[in-house]
Write a protein that holds these residues in place. Structure first.
Motif, PDB file in Angstrom:
ATOM      1  N   ALA A 178      54.109  18.869   2.247  1.00  0.00           N
ATOM      2  CA  ALA A 178      53.000  17.920   2.161  1.00  0.00           C
ATOM      3  C   ALA A 178      53.494  16.479   2.258  1.00  0.00           C
ATOM      4  N   SER A 179      54.592  16.168   1.567  1.00  0.00           N
ATOM      5  CA  SER A 179      55.100  14.791   1.601  1.00  0.00           C
ATOM      6  C   SER A 179      55.564  14.418   3.007  1.00  0.00           C
ATOM      7  N   VAL A 180      56.205  15.349   3.715  1.00  0.00           N
ATOM      8  CA  VAL A 180      56.628  15.066   5.090  1.00  0.00           C
ATOM      9  C   VAL A 180      55.412  14.986   6.010  1.00  0.00           C
ATOM     10  N   ALA A 181      54.419  15.814   5.744  1.00  0.00           N
ATOM     11  CA  ALA A 181      53.195  15.749   6.557  1.00  0.00           C
ATOM     12  C   ALA A 181      52.516  14.395   6.409  1.00  0.00           C
ATOM     13  N   LEU A 182      52.539  13.829   5.199  1.00  0.00           N
ATOM     14  CA  LEU A 182      51.978  12.484   5.008  1.00  0.00           C
ATOM     15  C   LEU A 182      52.699  11.470   5.888  1.00  0.00           C
ATOM     16  N   ALA A 183      54.025  11.560   5.904  1.00  0.00           N
ATOM     17  CA  ALA A 183      54.795  10.645   6.746  1.00  0.00           C
ATOM     18  C   ALA A 183      54.496  10.871   8.221  1.00  0.00           C
ATOM     19  N   ALA A 184      54.320  12.133   8.615  1.00  0.00           N
ATOM     20  CA  ALA A 184      53.993  12.440  10.013  1.00  0.00           C
ATOM     21  C   ALA A 184      52.634  11.858  10.388  1.00  0.00           C
ATOM     22  N   GLY A 185      51.685  11.936   9.469  1.00  0.00           N
ATOM     23  CA  GLY A 185      50.372  11.354   9.745  1.00  0.00           C
ATOM     24  C   GLY A 185      50.449   9.850   9.922  1.00  0.00           C
ATOM     25  N   LYS A 186      51.240   9.182   9.071  1.00  0.00           N
ATOM     26  CA  LYS A 186      51.384   7.729   9.199  1.00  0.00           C
ATOM     27  C   LYS A 186      52.123   7.350  10.472  1.00  0.00           C
ATOM     28  N   ALA A 187      52.999   8.253  10.939  1.00  0.00           N
ATOM     29  CA  ALA A 187      53.761   7.979  12.165  1.00  0.00           C
ATOM     30  C   ALA A 187      52.982   8.311  13.422  1.00  0.00           C
ATOM     31  N   GLY A 188      51.754   8.741  13.276  1.00  0.00           N
ATOM     32  CA  GLY A 188      50.943   9.074  14.443  1.00  0.00           C
ATOM     33  C   GLY A 188      51.258  10.424  15.032  1.00  0.00           C
ATOM     34  N   ARG A 189      51.703  11.363  14.192  1.00  0.00           N
ATOM     35  CA  ARG A 189      51.999  12.719  14.668  1.00  0.00           C
ATOM     36  C   ARG A 189      51.130  13.711  13.887  1.00  0.00           C
ATOM     37  N   PRO A 190      49.805  13.703  14.107  1.00  0.00           N
ATOM     38  CA  PRO A 190      48.931  14.607  13.354  1.00  0.00           C
ATOM     39  C   PRO A 190      49.204  16.080  13.634  1.00  0.00           C
ATOM     40  N   GLY A 191      49.659  16.381  14.846  1.00  0.00           N
ATOM     41  CA  GLY A 191      49.972  17.774  15.167  1.00  0.00           C
ATOM     42  C   GLY A 191      51.105  18.301  14.309  1.00  0.00           C
ATOM     43  N   VAL A 192      52.133  17.491  14.133  1.00  0.00           N
ATOM     44  CA  VAL A 192      53.255  17.877  13.282  1.00  0.00           C
ATOM     45  C   VAL A 192      52.786  18.029  11.836  1.00  0.00           C
ATOM     46  N   ALA A 193      51.940  17.094  11.396  1.00  0.00           N
ATOM     47  CA  ALA A 193      51.426  17.145  10.026  1.00  0.00           C
ATOM     48  C   ALA A 193      50.666  18.448   9.775  1.00  0.00           C
ATOM     49  N   ASN A 194      49.846  18.840  10.728  1.00  0.00           N
ATOM     50  CA  ASN A 194      49.064  20.077  10.548  1.00  0.00           C
ATOM     51  C   ASN A 194      49.966  21.309  10.499  1.00  0.00           C
ATOM     52  N   LEU A 195      50.992  21.331  11.345  1.00  0.00           N
ATOM     53  CA  LEU A 195      51.916  22.471  11.340  1.00  0.00           C
ATOM     54  C   LEU A 195      52.670  22.573  10.015  1.00  0.00           C
ATOM     55  N   LEU A 196      53.032  21.439   9.440  1.00  0.00           N
ATOM     56  CA  LEU A 196      53.741  21.447   8.162  1.00  0.00           C
ATOM     57  C   LEU A 196      52.823  21.849   7.016  1.00  0.00           C
ATOM     58  N   LEU A 197      51.596  21.363   7.070  1.00  0.00           N
ATOM     59  CA  LEU A 197      50.656  21.664   5.977  1.00  0.00           C
ATOM     60  C   LEU A 197      50.270  23.139   5.946  1.00  0.00           C
ATOM     61  N   MET A 198      50.406  23.813   7.072  1.00  0.00           N
ATOM     62  CA  MET A 198      50.121  25.245   7.081  1.00  0.00           C
ATOM     63  C   MET A 198      51.095  26.011   6.188  1.00  0.00           C
ATOM     64  N   LEU A 199      52.288  25.453   5.972  1.00  0.00           N
ATOM     65  CA  LEU A 199      53.303  26.120   5.159  1.00  0.00           C
ATOM     66  C   LEU A 199      53.263  25.699   3.700  1.00  0.00           C
ATOM     67  N   GLU A 200      52.516  24.638   3.379  1.00  0.00           N
ATOM     68  CA  GLU A 200      52.480  24.122   2.008  1.00  0.00           C
ATOM     69  C   GLU A 200      51.701  25.075   1.105  1.00  0.00           C
ATOM     70  N   SER A 201      52.289  25.384  -0.054  1.00  0.00           N
ATOM     71  CA  SER A 201      51.645  26.302  -1.004  1.00  0.00           C
ATOM     72  C   SER A 201      51.136  25.600  -2.258  1.00  0.00           C
ATOM     73  N   SER A 202      51.520  24.368  -2.474  1.00  0.00           N
ATOM     74  CA  SER A 202      51.083  23.626  -3.664  1.00  0.00           C
ATOM     75  C   SER A 202      49.751  22.943  -3.390  1.00  0.00           C
TER      76      SER A 202
END
Length: 553
Positions: free
Chosen positions: A209-233
């Motif tokens: 989730a924390s890396v996905a936040l950084a990906a969203g701020k960096a303009g990489r929403p696709g990467v953020a979504n792929l990472l959030l699929m693995l987040e369990s918290s």
């Protein structure tokens, strides 16, 4: 040079040993004889941590190491390198304190030298390092955009899993921000390997989730979504989804976790987002409500509904329910608003009229509309009664139809001059609101008895040859009102069912008449009940005689 301090002599002996001079052995033995070898070793280690010159650091550490190895040969100092005389639970010798300190000093110097590298530029003294702690050093490296070094140091020092995960996430976030040429899938795969430290199936709650936040701020929403699929918290995933604008997904996650706080948090954050996205408040509100109804989970909708029900202004609640085509709930909420304590009759009528209009919008709300319209008529009639007779007692505010009828009848006992008119109003209300006939008769009997209007009760009983409720309620009212026996008998004699007559005689304690009724029924159980209940010897004798006769029949 030339100092006779044990540490200085140990340094000279170490240098001599490195140069191959045989005098080094004699110098080391001389220090050993003084009994200050341990102090000399620790002084060399402390001096090494205060040096900025790497060559001098190595020279001092070599001196400390030389002294420790030399002392190992001395049986009187076997605890320095040979280990403590105490063994652990596996009977293995543990390293001594100087050995542990030597290892820690070497680790510290490696870290301090890495920080002092010109490419890093973070010159930290040993005292500052001890004050900041290794965890603080990791945080500062991440803050100055040196996540790779932070990741290496945290792993080298074997810091806690949370600290190592923090450093790895910072490294993965830096990679995503800098790597603009790979596809989202490739970037996400590399980031996942960094987060998991190359281990498959690692538990990294919050890391994705924390890396996905950084990906969203960096303009990489696709990467953020792929990472959030693995987040369990859930606590990390919901805020991350909100930050990327995936409000519906955040609501779905919060609902799956059955977390009411995150459901409400998602609603409020989405409302803020809508309000900030449009200069027109009405457009923003419509967008917010439309999404809640059509895209959010039912739990989200009902949470918002319960929240809006607590607000003093009912407008937003009505907008939500009407947009969702929930006419029943909307009308009920408006009706509930009408009966708030501070509302007078005009305000109540206003809210009820709006509730009736809302009910008219639904397909299956005819019954609710009819009930609302009838209650409006009742409120108007109650207001007319209060003005007509100049008192609220005739129709108390907030009273139901039944309570209003009872109040009118009771007021007739007080206002005897207008009792005829009051009783006429009772009949008008009963007819207007289609009250069942039996219900009206029961209300009148009870109200006449409780208000002491026995002539009116007698008149009511004589108004029909056979009242719809029978004469038993009349008799019970007279009995409970402690009327005379003739008055009670007036009604009991007109009861046609023998069993009911017997029960009424027993209730009125007319035991002789009860015994006669039991005899007519030829019921020995009822005769025995009279015999055991009465306190009269004569009636008891009559009961015994009757039991004898019935037993021979």
């Amino acid at each position: 040079m030339g100092s006779i301090e044990p540490s200085a002599m140990l340094l000279d002996a170490s240098d001599a040993f490195d140069s191959g001079s045989p005098s080094s052995d004699e110098a080391a033995r001389a220090i050993t004889k003084t009994g200050m070898l341990l102090e000399a070793i620790e002084t060399c280690m402390d001096a090494a941590t205060r040096e900025y010159n790497i060559d001098m650091q190595k020279r001092l550490l070599r001196a400390a190491s030389y002294g420790m190895h030399f002392s190992y040969k001395d049986p009187n100092r076997s605890t320095i390198m040979g280990g403590s005389t105490l063994a652990n639970e596996n009977n293995d010798f543990m390293p001594s304190n100087p050995a542990i300190k030597f290892t820690a000093t070497a680790r510290k110097l490696r870290i301090l030298n890495a920080l002092r590298d010109p490419r890093i530029g973070s010159v930290v003294t040993t005292l500052q390092y001890d004050h900041i702690t290794p965890t603080g050093v990791i945080a500062r490296l991440v803050a100055i955009n040196r996540p790779a070094l932070a990741c290496s140091i945290s792993k080298y020092l074997n810091l806690s899993n949370d600290v190592q995960l923090y450093a790895r996430c910072a490294k993965a976030a830096a990679l995503i921000s800098s790597d603009k040429f790979k596809s989202d899938a490739e970037t996400a795969e590399v980031a996942i390997k960094i987060i998991n430290d190359g281990k498959d199936g690692a538990m990294n709650n919050g890391g994705y989730a924390s890396v996905a936040l950084a990906a969203g701020k960096a303009g990489r929403p696709g990467v953020a979504n792929l990472l959030l699929m693995l987040e369990s918290s859930v606590a990390d995933k919901v805020p991350a989804l909100i930050s990327t604008g995936s409000f519906a997904d955040a609501m779905a996650v919060a609902t799956s976790a059955k977390d009411a706080e995150f459901i409400f948090f998602t609603l409020m954050e989405y409302e803020k987002f809508c309000m900030s996205s449009s200069p027109d408040a009405n457009v923003a509100q419509n967008t917010f409500l439309g999404t809640v109804i059509n895209k959010f989970t039912p739990e989200g909708f009902h949470t918002l509904r319960r929240y809006l029900e607590t607000m003093p202004d009912i407008k937003n609640l009505m907008n939500l329910l009407l947009r969702a085509q929930k006419s029943v709930e909307a009308g009920a909420a408006m009706s509930k608003k009408a009966f708030e304590p501070e509302n007078e009759t005009p305000e109540k009528l206003k809210f009820l009229a709006e509730a009736s209009r809302i009910y008219s919008l639904g397909k299956d709300t005819g019954f609710q509309k009819q009930c609302t319209d009838e209650h409006m008529d009742l409120l108007k009639d109650q207001e007319v009664l209060r003005k007509k007779y100049g008192t609220e007692e005739v129709a108390p505010i907030g009273s139901s139809l039944t309570t209003t009828v009872v109040s009118i009848i009771r007021h007739a006992a007080v206002n005897k001059r207008e009792s005829h008119k009051l009783l006429g109003d009772v009949d008008k209300l009963a007819k207007k609101f289609r009250m069942p006939e039996k219900r009206v008769w029961h209300i009148k009997v009870k109200a006449f008895a409780e208000s002491g209007q026995w002539p009116q009760l007698r008149k009511l009983g004589d108004s029909k040859a056979k009242p719809p409720i029978g004469f038993k309620p009349f008799a019970m009212a007279a009995i409970q009102g402690k009327q005379s026996d003739p008055e009670i008998m007036r009604y009991i004699d007109r009861v046609t069912i023998s069993e009911e007559r017997y029960d009424l005689f027993c209730e009125a304690k007319l035991w002789k008449r009860a015994l006669e009724e039991a005899g007519k029924l030829r019921d020995t159980r009822r005769v025995a009940n009279v015999r055991s209940s009465c306190n009269s010897a004569d009636i008891g004798q009559l009961a015994d005689d009757m039991l004898n006769r019935l037993s021979t029949m």
